[in-house]
Design a protein around this motif. Sequence first.
Motif, mmCIF file in Angstrom:
data_model
loop_
_atom_site.group_PDB
_atom_site.id
_atom_site.type_symbol
_atom_site.label_atom_id
_atom_site.label_comp_id
_atom_site.label_asym_id
_atom_site.label_seq_id
_atom_site.Cartn_x
_atom_site.Cartn_y
_atom_site.Cartn_z
ATOM 1 N N GLU A 1 79.059 61.527 7.895
ATOM 2 C CA GLU A 1 79.460 61.171 6.539
ATOM 3 C C GLU A 1 79.307 59.662 6.405
ATOM 4 O OE1 GLU A 1 84.239 60.694 6.802
ATOM 5 O OE2 GLU A 1 83.471 62.735 6.720
ATOM 6 N N PRO A 2 79.002 59.190 5.215
ATOM 7 C CA PRO A 2 78.835 57.750 5.048
ATOM 8 C C PRO A 2 80.172 57.018 5.131
ATOM 9 C CG PRO A 2 78.599 58.856 2.940
ATOM 10 C CD PRO A 2 78.742 59.930 3.979
ATOM 11 N N ILE A 3 80.119 55.786 5.593
ATOM 12 C CA ILE A 3 81.265 54.893 5.495
ATOM 13 C C ILE A 3 81.191 54.265 4.106
ATOM 14 C CG2 ILE A 3 82.181 52.673 6.280
ATOM 15 C CD1 ILE A 3 81.372 53.456 9.109
ATOM 16 N N LEU A 4 82.289 54.312 3.382
ATOM 17 C CA LEU A 4 82.337 53.758 2.029
ATOM 18 C C LEU A 4 83.178 52.491 2.045
ATOM 19 C CD1 LEU A 4 83.038 57.073 0.063
ATOM 20 C CD2 LEU A 4 80.826 56.074 0.692
ATOM 21 N N SER A 5 82.542 51.371 1.724
ATOM 22 C CA SER A 5 83.247 50.093 1.681
ATOM 23 C C SER A 5 82.576 49.209 0.636
ATOM 24 C CB SER A 5 83.227 49.408 3.047
ATOM 25 O OG SER A 5 83.979 48.221 3.021
ATOM 26 N N GLU A 6 83.298 48.904 -0.416
ATOM 27 C CA GLU A 6 82.742 48.097 -1.503
ATOM 28 C C GLU A 6 82.395 46.686 -1.024
ATOM 29 O OE1 GLU A 6 84.789 49.402 -5.621
ATOM 30 O OE2 GLU A 6 86.175 48.539 -4.145
ATOM 31 N N TRP A 7 81.157 46.255 -1.285
ATOM 32 C CA TRP A 7 80.769 44.874 -1.026
ATOM 33 C C TRP A 7 81.474 43.965 -2.031
ATOM 34 C CZ3 TRP A 7 79.104 41.463 2.227
ATOM 35 C CH2 TRP A 7 78.546 40.262 1.791
ATOM 36 N N GLN A 8 81.496 44.415 -3.274
ATOM 37 C CA GLN A 8 82.248 43.722 -4.318
ATOM 38 C C GLN A 8 82.854 44.782 -5.218
ATOM 39 O OE1 GLN A 8 79.075 41.321 -5.860
ATOM 40 N NE2 GLN A 8 78.614 42.730 -7.508
ATOM 41 N N SER A 9 84.019 44.501 -5.744
ATOM 42 C CA SER A 9 84.693 45.451 -6.614
ATOM 43 C C SER A 9 84.171 45.304 -8.038
ATOM 44 C CB SER A 9 86.201 45.214 -6.582
ATOM 45 O OG SER A 9 86.685 45.426 -5.270
ATOM 46 N N PRO B 1 85.239 44.791 -12.035
ATOM 47 C CA PRO B 1 84.003 44.078 -12.348
ATOM 48 C C PRO B 1 83.651 43.094 -11.229
ATOM 49 C CG PRO B 1 85.816 43.186 -13.651
ATOM 50 C CD PRO B 1 86.355 44.355 -12.876
ATOM 51 N N PRO B 2 82.354 42.811 -11.063
ATOM 52 C CA PRO B 2 81.917 41.955 -9.962
ATOM 53 C C PRO B 2 82.534 40.556 -10.009
ATOM 54 C CG PRO B 2 80.039 42.992 -11.042
ATOM 55 C CD PRO B 2 81.250 43.288 -11.877
ATOM 56 N N SER B 3 82.989 40.122 -8.867
ATOM 57 C CA SER B 3 83.533 38.768 -8.753
ATOM 58 C C SER B 3 83.148 38.164 -7.411
ATOM 59 C CB SER B 3 85.056 38.796 -8.912
ATOM 60 O OG SER B 3 85.629 39.610 -7.908
ATOM 61 N N GLY B 4 81.998 38.567 -6.913
ATOM 62 C CA GLY B 4 81.551 38.089 -5.610
ATOM 63 C C GLY B 4 81.959 39.040 -4.503
ATOM 64 N N PRO B 5 81.459 38.811 -3.304
ATOM 65 C CA PRO B 5 81.774 39.687 -2.171
ATOM 66 C C PRO B 5 83.272 39.706 -1.863
ATOM 67 C CG PRO B 5 79.977 38.188 -1.640
ATOM 68 C CD PRO B 5 80.537 37.748 -2.953
ATOM 69 N N ARG B 6 83.758 40.866 -1.444
ATOM 70 C CA ARG B 6 85.156 40.969 -1.024
ATOM 71 C C ARG B 6 85.323 40.230 0.308
ATOM 72 N NH1 ARG B 6 87.681 45.360 0.492
ATOM 73 N NH2 ARG B 6 85.816 46.286 1.373
ATOM 74 N N PRO B 7 86.254 39.307 0.413
ATOM 75 C CA PRO B 7 86.428 38.541 1.651
ATOM 76 C C PRO B 7 86.732 39.411 2.871
ATOM 77 C CG PRO B 7 87.724 37.581 -0.132
ATOM 78 C CD PRO B 7 87.150 38.868 -0.652
ATOM 79 N N GLU B 8 87.345 40.566 2.648
ATOM 80 C CA GLU B 8 87.734 41.438 3.758
ATOM 81 C C GLU B 8 86.653 42.460 4.133
ATOM 82 O OE1 GLU B 8 89.340 43.157 -0.099
ATOM 83 O OE2 GLU B 8 89.224 41.173 0.775
ATOM 84 N N PHE B 9 85.475 42.393 3.499
ATOM 85 C CA PHE B 9 84.438 43.398 3.734
ATOM 86 C C PHE B 9 84.073 43.516 5.215
ATOM 87 C CE2 PHE B 9 79.992 44.560 4.376
ATOM 88 C CZ PHE B 9 79.962 45.802 3.777
ATOM 89 N N GLN C 1 71.599 44.395 1.143
ATOM 90 C CA GLN C 1 70.945 43.356 1.941
ATOM 91 C C GLN C 1 71.950 42.264 2.306
ATOM 92 O OE1 GLN C 1 67.585 41.380 0.142
ATOM 93 N NE2 GLN C 1 67.038 40.386 2.054
ATOM 94 N N ALA C 2 72.746 41.841 1.340
ATOM 95 C CA ALA C 2 73.766 40.826 1.602
ATOM 96 C C ALA C 2 74.786 41.334 2.623
ATOM 97 C CB ALA C 2 74.455 40.424 0.299
ATOM 98 N N ALA C 3 75.170 42.602 2.517
ATOM 99 C CA ALA C 3 76.129 43.183 3.462
ATOM 100 C C ALA C 3 75.533 43.249 4.868
ATOM 101 C CB ALA C 3 76.544 44.574 2.991
ATOM 102 N N ALA C 4 74.262 43.632 4.979
ATOM 103 C CA ALA C 4 73.601 43.689 6.287
ATOM 104 C C ALA C 4 73.550 42.306 6.925
ATOM 105 C CB ALA C 4 72.199 44.270 6.142
ATOM 106 N N ILE C 5 73.267 41.295 6.120
ATOM 107 C CA ILE C 5 73.244 39.919 6.631
ATOM 108 C C ILE C 5 74.637 39.511 7.110
ATOM 109 C CG2 ILE C 5 72.964 37.499 5.942
ATOM 110 C CD1 ILE C 5 70.628 38.518 4.112
#
Length: 136
Positions: free
Chosen positions: A41-49, A51-59, A89-93
């Motif tokens: 099953e996929p792991i689900l983790s929002e890169w950003q919530s 409305p978008p406000s940049g990457p989540r610091p805890e990602f 791509q940003a999350a992979a980096i």
Amino acid sequence: MSAQEAFKGLSSNEQAVLVDVRTRAEWSFVGLPDLRAIGKEPILSEWQSFPPSGPRPEFVADVSDLLAKKGLDQNAPIYFLCRSGARSQAAAIALTQAGYTQCFNISDGFEGPLDADGHRGTQSGWKASGLPWIQN
């Protein structure tokens, strides 16, 4: 890499995992990759919530914790997916910078780019490639 290449990697390596970084709304209303046929099953983790406000610091910490709970270390192949390949791509980096050695971006994401009619999911990406997916 393409969605089909990622699915092949997920299917052939027990340690490989898919991390879907889209928003909760996207998972609920657009659909999810269906990995049940390959026992995952996929792991689900929002890169950003939304409305978008940049990457989540805890990602990075969240994904690291979810990977550890699956018994995976920093050498496990991790395939990242978003709508069209930018957030993933940003999350992979970010995970690569955190010490993970095999982070791969699914270049056209779950739905791919817009077609001539302004619709996604028709040209490329997970859905258009005919890979299994489900609606929540």
